[in-house]
Write a protein that holds these residues in place. Structure first.
Motif, mmCIF file in Angstrom:
data_model
loop_
_atom_site.group_PDB
_atom_site.id
_atom_site.type_symbol
_atom_site.label_atom_id
_atom_site.label_comp_id
_atom_site.label_asym_id
_atom_site.label_seq_id
_atom_site.Cartn_x
_atom_site.Cartn_y
_atom_site.Cartn_z
ATOM 1 N N ILE A 179 0.844 -1.207 0.000
ATOM 2 C CA ILE A 179 0.000 0.000 0.000
ATOM 3 C C ILE A 179 0.877 1.254 0.000
ATOM 4 C CG2 ILE A 179 -1.654 1.314 1.387
ATOM 5 C CD1 ILE A 179 -2.797 -1.370 2.331
ATOM 6 N N ILE A 180 1.889 1.237 0.887
ATOM 7 C CA ILE A 180 2.746 2.425 1.006
ATOM 8 C C ILE A 180 3.485 2.681 -0.302
ATOM 9 C CG2 ILE A 180 4.824 3.298 2.157
ATOM 10 C CD1 ILE A 180 3.806 1.950 4.703
ATOM 11 N N ASP A 181 3.974 1.580 -0.914
ATOM 12 C CA ASP A 181 4.726 1.766 -2.160
ATOM 13 C C ASP A 181 3.846 2.242 -3.305
ATOM 14 O OD1 ASP A 181 6.904 1.078 -0.834
ATOM 15 O OD2 ASP A 181 7.211 -0.900 -1.756
ATOM 16 N N SER A 182 2.561 1.859 -3.251
ATOM 17 C CA SER A 182 1.702 2.257 -4.372
ATOM 18 C C SER A 182 1.037 3.616 -4.139
ATOM 19 C CB SER A 182 0.632 1.190 -4.597
ATOM 20 O OG SER A 182 -0.122 1.066 -3.412
ATOM 21 N N MET A 183 1.330 4.246 -3.018
ATOM 22 C CA MET A 183 0.709 5.556 -2.743
ATOM 23 C C MET A 183 1.266 6.627 -3.679
ATOM 24 S SD MET A 183 0.741 5.721 1.367
ATOM 25 C CE MET A 183 0.859 7.478 1.434
ATOM 26 N N ALA A 184 0.373 7.526 -4.110
ATOM 27 C CA ALA A 184 0.851 8.624 -4.961
ATOM 28 C C ALA A 184 1.601 9.642 -4.105
ATOM 29 C CB ALA A 184 -0.328 9.281 -5.651
ATOM 30 N N GLY A 185 1.175 9.814 -2.879
ATOM 31 C CA GLY A 185 1.856 10.745 -1.966
ATOM 32 C C GLY A 185 3.115 10.106 -1.407
ATOM 33 N N GLY A 186 4.059 10.942 -1.026
ATOM 34 C CA GLY A 186 5.298 10.431 -0.440
ATOM 35 C C GLY A 186 5.107 10.185 1.038
ATOM 36 N N LEU A 187 5.709 9.123 1.561
ATOM 37 C CA LEU A 187 5.604 8.833 2.991
ATOM 38 C C LEU A 187 6.975 8.396 3.509
ATOM 39 C CD1 LEU A 187 2.805 7.153 4.864
ATOM 40 C CD2 LEU A 187 5.068 6.245 5.204
ATOM 41 N N ALA A 188 7.381 8.941 4.627
ATOM 42 C CA ALA A 188 8.665 8.541 5.220
ATOM 43 C C ALA A 188 8.577 8.668 6.721
ATOM 44 C CB ALA A 188 9.785 9.419 4.697
ATOM 45 N N VAL A 189 9.458 7.932 7.409
ATOM 46 C CA VAL A 189 9.577 8.079 8.866
ATOM 47 C C VAL A 189 10.964 8.634 9.151
ATOM 48 C CG1 VAL A 189 9.581 6.877 11.077
ATOM 49 C CG2 VAL A 189 7.982 6.191 9.312
ATOM 50 N N VAL A 190 10.999 9.807 9.780
ATOM 51 C CA VAL A 190 12.278 10.443 10.103
ATOM 52 C C VAL A 190 12.601 10.147 11.565
ATOM 53 C CG1 VAL A 190 13.555 12.615 10.098
ATOM 54 C CG2 VAL A 190 11.662 12.295 8.527
ATOM 55 N N GLU A 191 13.784 9.533 11.776
ATOM 56 C CA GLU A 191 14.205 9.200 13.148
ATOM 57 C C GLU A 191 14.750 10.445 13.848
ATOM 58 O OE1 GLU A 191 13.387 6.557 14.518
ATOM 59 O OE2 GLU A 191 12.754 5.512 12.718
ATOM 60 N N PRO A 192 14.884 10.391 15.195
ATOM 61 C CA PRO A 192 15.350 11.588 15.909
ATOM 62 C C PRO A 192 16.708 12.093 15.404
ATOM 63 C CG PRO A 192 14.576 9.935 17.456
ATOM 64 C CD PRO A 192 14.513 9.315 16.121
ATOM 65 N N ASP A 193 17.571 11.173 14.885
ATOM 66 C CA ASP A 193 18.874 11.635 14.393
ATOM 67 C C ASP A 193 18.797 12.150 12.958
ATOM 68 O OD1 ASP A 193 18.378 9.342 13.057
ATOM 69 O OD2 ASP A 193 20.206 8.287 13.630
ATOM 70 N N GLY A 194 17.596 12.256 12.392
ATOM 71 C CA GLY A 194 17.418 12.812 11.055
ATOM 72 C C GLY A 194 17.457 11.756 9.957
ATOM 73 N N GLN A 195 17.791 10.509 10.301
ATOM 74 C CA GLN A 195 17.847 9.444 9.295
ATOM 75 C C GLN A 195 16.431 8.974 8.955
ATOM 76 O OE1 GLN A 195 20.760 8.282 7.932
ATOM 77 N NE2 GLN A 195 21.773 9.892 9.124
ATOM 78 N N LEU A 196 16.289 8.501 7.704
ATOM 79 C CA LEU A 196 14.976 7.980 7.294
ATOM 80 C C LEU A 196 14.956 6.477 7.535
ATOM 81 C CD1 LEU A 196 14.380 9.809 3.908
ATOM 82 C CD2 LEU A 196 13.624 10.444 6.170
ATOM 83 N N SER A 197 14.041 6.017 8.359
ATOM 84 C CA SER A 197 13.977 4.578 8.593
ATOM 85 C C SER A 197 13.004 3.916 7.624
ATOM 86 C CB SER A 197 13.564 4.285 10.034
ATOM 87 O OG SER A 197 12.330 4.879 10.302
ATOM 88 N N LEU A 198 12.222 4.694 6.930
ATOM 89 C CA LEU A 198 11.281 4.126 5.949
ATOM 90 C C LEU A 198 10.947 5.226 4.949
ATOM 91 C CD1 LEU A 198 8.169 2.066 6.812
ATOM 92 C CD2 LEU A 198 7.884 4.039 5.357
ATOM 93 N N ARG A 199 10.872 4.881 3.689
ATOM 94 C CA ARG A 199 10.358 5.845 2.708
ATOM 95 C C ARG A 199 9.838 5.095 1.497
ATOM 96 N NH1 ARG A 199 15.708 8.776 0.259
ATOM 97 N NH2 ARG A 199 17.074 7.046 0.717
ATOM 98 N N ASN A 200 8.823 5.632 0.869
ATOM 99 C CA ASN A 200 8.270 4.944 -0.296
ATOM 100 C C ASN A 200 8.821 5.593 -1.574
ATOM 101 O OD1 ASN A 200 6.867 7.302 -0.405
ATOM 102 N ND2 ASN A 200 4.836 6.392 -0.484
ATOM 103 N N PRO A 201 8.621 4.938 -2.731
ATOM 104 C CA PRO A 201 9.195 5.471 -3.974
ATOM 105 C C PRO A 201 8.708 6.898 -4.272
ATOM 106 C CG PRO A 201 8.387 3.240 -4.294
ATOM 107 C CD PRO A 201 7.982 3.647 -2.930
ATOM 108 N N ALA A 202 7.416 7.179 -3.928
ATOM 109 C CA ALA A 202 6.891 8.519 -4.224
ATOM 110 C C ALA A 202 7.654 9.584 -3.438
ATOM 111 C CB ALA A 202 5.401 8.561 -3.878
#
Ligand code: ADP
Length: 719
Positions: free
Chosen positions: A343-366
């Motif tokens: 579902i996340i990968d097929s979303m048109a909108g972008g989605l990511a989780v930003v960790e406290p140190d600024g690193q992305l622990s998850l992001r989708n292609p959008a």
């Protein structure tokens, strides 16, 4: 349990007890009359079984009575001595019951219904048996005085081992049997059901297992018969003990109990006939003690091993069930995770989780696609992140932006320019904080490509602005010519149609006034949206006082009641002076306008600084905002009061909202507790800098920097 049944059970137990006493007499060793078996265990089980009996008193009477009568009938002991033995037995049984229910309340006879399931249960029972036997033996020795002999403490070990062995053997059997009887209905329903269950179990038991049972029983019985039946006085007990280990590890626990009891009977039988490994001990008292210790040891070793195995099997079974559940749970979680990832990968909108140190622990292609220009930020001046007015975010600002996003970002628009989209795309950023247990927090960031939406809106607004501007000229001409026509008509002599013509022209003037109002609002709206914001430190109190004065003059000039103002201490703000005035004028104007005709408008304007922001409240005594429309009134062209002669375009509050947002502030409407409405606006507080003054005074002084002193920011800056 009813009374009659309780008494019947007492009678039954008394009979069993008498039988046990008589059997015990048959195990007397030698001429001194030391019995190898003593019915202390029967008394203990009796009292445990009757713990909830209605006629409990009957047990307390029946036990000593049964013992006294049996002793009287078979021996020449005095009735007092027999009674003393009876009372000692009651005491011992009671102590056993109490200790068992204290240590193992789950067991049958101790308050529960369970059989022994683990070595802990066995230790509880053994402890209770020992405790009860200690008391019983001590009281037994002391009560020997009743036989007119002085207490002989050398009998103490004999009594202790005999009582303990008896309670251990009969008590263990009682717990298993009692539990089986109590839960019989639950497990088998009826005797027939039990038979069927036994038959089914037998049929389902593999042949090798039946062979194993038979073989072990034959071998161990043979070994006991040889070990105890021989007159050679061979000390073979160690061999028999090892057989107990074999039996305990291979056969079921109730069977181990049965087996050990039978073997104990064999050992007792042969010992009283002067055979077996203990028969060469000439001191009969020592011999009795040794036999008791042997019996107790066989029982404890056998049960401890069997129960330890049972407990391990139960734990293994529980573990297997838990593992199966865990595997199932893992499978479900994996399927869920796959679904979510899809579902996340097929979303048109972008989605990511930003960790406290600024690193992305998850992001989708959008997400990657929408921010695809960002990787050029450091190396290329053309691509990267920009504000909507085209100015580029510096590295520091991006770091600040990142921190802001981790805090919480609501609909923040940024322009992203990348090689595949040189003109850039407008990306709206929304972030929601995700607090962790350790106090840190990540953020869920959602990106939307709003390029088309924004362009469309801008085009519309520009169009409205241009149209509004272009309409002003013809409208001025209409106004001018109407005024000229009215002046010309007023010079004419009276005519039947003259009054009608003047009234028509006056209506046309009012219509053109309304149109001018609409055009002014449209222009103000586009200005509020597009004009460059030039923040400076503004004396809020002075601006409000000025607007209040102007509004009072206008009311008096229009022959309306002059509004009353209560203006509190207002802290300075950092805002564009022109837009700020427009904002406050709109809000104060509305507060005066939306007041009932016969009421004098009364406004209370207060403010206070809250951190970096100043909160301003404008409360009125007007007609109030209809329920459910407190948010909607900030939308374009939304009017909550269409009737009642209140003129307006529905754009004023939309303009206010836009102005406040461009200052990174907020605006809300609520009901005034005293009647009317209350609008709350937050705006950035005036910037002040704290400089240390080392020579003059210790401490610090607050000065207003150049920009804060009124010098506007560089022109063209847009928020
Ligand atoms: P308008 O030009 O109609 O005044 P606004 O955008 O300024 O448009 O206000 C939108 C609506 O909000 C108004 O039509 C009115 O119904 C309501 N409103 C605004 N201010 C007040 C107020 N102080 N008291 C009651 N209602 C208000």
């Amino acid at each position: 349990m009813n009374y009659r049944r309780s008494l019947a059970r007492t009678a039954l137990f008394a009979l069993v007890y008498v039988a046990a006493v008589l059997i015990g007499w048959q195990t007397v060793l030698g001429p001194i009359g030391t019995g190898l078996m003593w019915p202390a265990g029967v008394a203990a089980v009796w009292f445990c079984a009757q713990r909830r009996a209605r006629a409990r008193w009957a047990d307390f009477v029946a036990l000593p009575l049964a013992l006294t009568l049996t002793v009287q009938a078979t021996h020449s002991a005095s009735p007092t001595a027999a009674l003393a033995f009876g009372v000692t037995s009651v005491l011992q049984a009671l102590i056993f019951c109490w200790l068992l229910s204290y240590w193992r309340p789950n067991l049958w006879g101790a308050g529960g219904t369970e059989p022994m399931r683990s070595p802990t249960d066995l230790w509880g029972l053994l402890g209770a048996a020992l405790g009860a036997s200690l008391c019983g033996a001590a009281v037994g020795v002391i009560s020997e005085q009743l036989f007119d002999v002085s207490p002989d403490w050398s009998n103490f070990p004999l009594y202790l081992t005999r009582y303990t062995a008896s309670i251990l053997v009969v008590g263990s059997a009682g717990v298993f049997l009692g539990s089986a009887v109590t839960t019989f209905r639950l497990h088998y329903g009826s005797v027939g059901g039990w038979w069927w269950h036994c038959l089914a179990t037998l049929l389902n038991t593999p042949l090798w297992r039946i062979g194993e049972y038979t073989g072990i029983v034959v071998v161990s019985t043979g070994a006991y018969l040889i070990g105890f039946g021989t007159t050679a006085q061979l000390p073979l007990t160690f061999v028999l003990l090892s057989l107990t280990v074999l039996v305990a590890t291979r056969l079921s626990t109730p069977f181990v109990l049965l087996h050990n009891t039978v073997m104990a009977a064999i050992a007792v039988q042969y010992t009283i006939r002067g055979k077996g490994p203990f028969s060469y001990v000439t001191d009969l008292q020592t011999q009795t003690i040794l036999v008791q210790i042997f019996l107790a040891l066989v029982m404890v070793v056998g049960l401890a091993l069997a129960l330890g195995r049972d407990e391990r099997n139960t734990l293994m079974a529980e573990l297997a069930v838990e593992r199966a559940e865990l595997a199932e749970e893992q499978q479900r979680a994996a399927a869920h995770a796959d679904l979510l990832a899809t579902i996340i990968d097929s979303m048109a909108g972008g989605l990511a989780v930003v960790e406290p140190d600024g690193q992305l622990s998850l992001r989708n292609p959008a997400f990657t696609k929408l921010l695809s220009g960002f990787e050029h930020q450091a190396t290329d001046p053309v691509f990267g992140l920009f504000r909507l007015d085209g100015t580029r975010y510096s590295e520091e600002e991006i770091a600040h932006l990142r921190a802001h996003i981790c805090e919480e970002a609501q609909d923040l628009d940024v322009l992203v320019r990348s090689p595949d989209m040189k003109e850039g795309r407008i990306v709206q950023i929304t972030a929601t904080p995700l607090p962790h247990r350790d106090g840190t927090r990540s953020a869920v960031v959602i990106l939307h490509d709003v390029t088309d939406e924004r362009r469309h809106r801008d085009e519309l607004a520009n169009f409205a602005g241009v149209v509004a501007h272009d309409l002003l000229n013809p409208l001025s001409s209409v106004d001018g010519w109407t005024t000229v026509a009215l002046a010309a008509l007023s010079d004419l002599p009276p005519h039947p149609n003259l009054d009608q013509a003047i009234a028509d022209l006056t209506r046309s003037t009012r219509a053109s006034e309304r149109m001018r109002g609409l055009i002014d609002d449209l222009l103000a709206y586009t200005t509020a949206r597009d004009a460059a914001v030039a923040p400076a430190t503004v004396d809020l109190g002075a601006v409000v006082a000025d607007i209040a004065e102007a509004r009072t003059d206008a009311a008096v000039g229009g022959e309306k009641p002059a509004p009353r103002f209560t203006i509190g201490e207002l802290p300075p703000v950092e805002a564009d002076p022109v837009l700020l005035r427009q904002l406050l004028d709109n809000l104060i104007g509305n507060a005066i306008k939306y007041t009932a005709a016969e009421i004098t408008p009364t406004l209370t304007i207060t403010g206070h600084q809250d951190g970096d922001m100043v909160e301003i409240c404008i409360a009125d005594n007007g007609i109030g905002i209809p329920a459910g429309q407190h948010d909607a009134i900030f939308g374009n062209f939304h009017r909550a009061h269409t009737g009642g002669g209140y003129q307006g375009t529905g754009l004023g509050l939309a303009i206010c909202k836009r102005i406040v947002e461009r200052h990174n502030g907020t605006i809300t409407a609520a009901d005034n507790p005293g009647g009317g409405s209350c609008f709350t606006v937050t705006l950035p507080a005036a910037v002040t800098v704290t400089l240390p003054l080392p020579d003059a005074h210790p401490g610090a002084a607050t000065v207003t920097p150049l920009r804060a002193a009124g010098r506007p920011s560089p022109p063209g800056r847009r928020l």
